[in-house]
Enzyme design. Structure first.
Site, PDB file in Angstrom:
ATOM      1  N   GLY A   8      39.146  46.726  33.221  1.00  0.00           N
ATOM      2  CA  GLY A   8      38.285  47.677  33.524  1.00  0.00           C
ATOM      3  C   GLY A   8      39.075  49.107  33.472  1.00  0.00           C
ATOM      4  O   GLY A   8      38.677  50.002  34.034  1.00  0.00           O
ATOM      5  N   TYR A 142      27.322  45.687  47.410  1.00  0.00           N
ATOM      6  CA  TYR A 142      28.716  46.043  47.097  1.00  0.00           C
ATOM      7  C   TYR A 142      29.900  45.881  48.261  1.00  0.00           C
ATOM      8  O   TYR A 142      30.745  45.556  47.822  1.00  0.00           O
ATOM      9  CB  TYR A 142      28.917  47.527  46.649  1.00  0.00           C
TER      10      TYR A 142
END
Ligand code: SER
Length: 320
Positions: A8, A142
């Site tokens: 990422g 999340y």
């Protein structure tokens, strides 16, 4: 010298972490990776690999190829996007974590950094100076992935001796790369709009106070935690971490000191409910005790830096 992989690396935090890690360990010891060529500064800055964080083999091949011993897993779907794609958020956030935890359990890597978030807290959590150990009933997908992830990190540490380290990041504010899909993103967008338009229409209401942090502090905290001796760490789920708390109204006042004609309007949307479920401020005394954490940026100092850097950025001629 550690051999580091950032998964990422094209994202808001991953990109800055990549550059900092290259400064510290040398470009040849740092491998940046992402699902695509999404940040050319990162892609062109040294070793870059395409890695699909949800595919164990994709991660393993990269670890083997570069003799990686340390992974920073920065790929994730954040709170606002996660509410639109609940299963995608669950799958990405959990699969990627299990892959790196299992690589460590099986002896292929030695150390992991995995970010958690203030999103682990929920409406039943005490909102002011939220303690390290408290009620956690997150109401976003999340937040659920981060809370569950924390439990698994602690489990892998206790059961298998995996050296995984984690921070509950507040909203992170930076000028180099935009955040994507978070509830705290307004606090980055507002600076850009102040310079471009002298106006910002905020998706949170004016009194919504949230914990925030300037990128420099977030990177410092991450590296300090990763360099701390293992025996100093008493938290293997994830450390509370704090710097500043402010409302949209307060950040507006701080920006007005630099751009007096800046004005703000408020059109709260679905993200308001997410923000309302999160703490206003965080007690990070464990991080301070265990590895000497302290932030360097307050709202005023961060605002000066954001405006100065973004002014330079927008003054540059557009070349593409
Ligand atoms: N910045 C994140 C979000 O807003 C919180 O960790 O989703």
């Amino acid at each position: 010298m550690p051999k580091v992989l950032i998964i990422g690396a094209c994202g808001q935090i991953g990109s800055e972490l990549t550059f900092k890690l290259k400064d510290i360990y040398g470009s040849e010891n740092v491998v940046a990776s992402d699902i695509g060529y999404n940040n050319l500064d990162v892609v062109n800055s040294g070793i870059f690999e395409i890695v699909d964080a949800q595919d164990y083999n994709s991660v393993k091949v990269c670890v083997d190829k570069h003799n990686i011993d340390t992974i920073y897993l920065m790929a994730a779907m954040l709170s606002a996007t996660g509410e639109k794609y609940p299963m995608k958020a669950w799958n990405l956030n959990m699969d990627s974590l299990f892959h790196v935890l299992n690589l460590a359990k099986d002896g292929f890597i030695k150390r992991i950094f995995w970010p958690s978030s203030i999103a682990v807290f929920g409406p039943t959590t005490p909102k002011v100076l939220t303690p390290q150990h408290t009620i956690m009933e997150p109401s976003t997908v999340y937040g659920i992935t981060k809370q569950v992830g924390e439990r698994w990190c602690e489990y892998y540490h206790k059961k298998y001796g995996v050296d995984v380290r984690s921070l509950r990041y507040p909203g992170i504010i930076s000028w180099k790369t935009m955040p994507g899909g978070g509830t705290t993103d307004y606090a980055v967008e507002i600076y850009h709009q102040a310079l471009l338009d002298a106006h910002y229409d905020c998706f949170l209401s004016e009194e919504t106070e949230l914990p925030m942090m300037f990128m420099e502090d977030a990177i410092k905290a991450t590296l300090d935690l990763m360099q701390a001796p293992s025996e100093a760490l008493t938290v293997r789920s994830s450390y509370n971490l704090a710097a500043i708390s402010f409302t949209p109204k307060e950040i507006t006042e701080a920006i007005k000191k630099h751009i007096p004609n800046f004005d703000i309007s408020y059109s709260p949307d679905f993200r308001q409910q997410i923000a309302d479920s999160w703490p206003k401020s965080i007690d990070d005394s464990k991080a301070r005790e265990d590895w000497n954490w302290h932030p360097d940026y307050d709202l005023k100092k961060m605002t000066s830096e954001m405006i100065e850097q973004l002014r330079k950025k927008y003054a540059k001629p557009v070349t593409e």
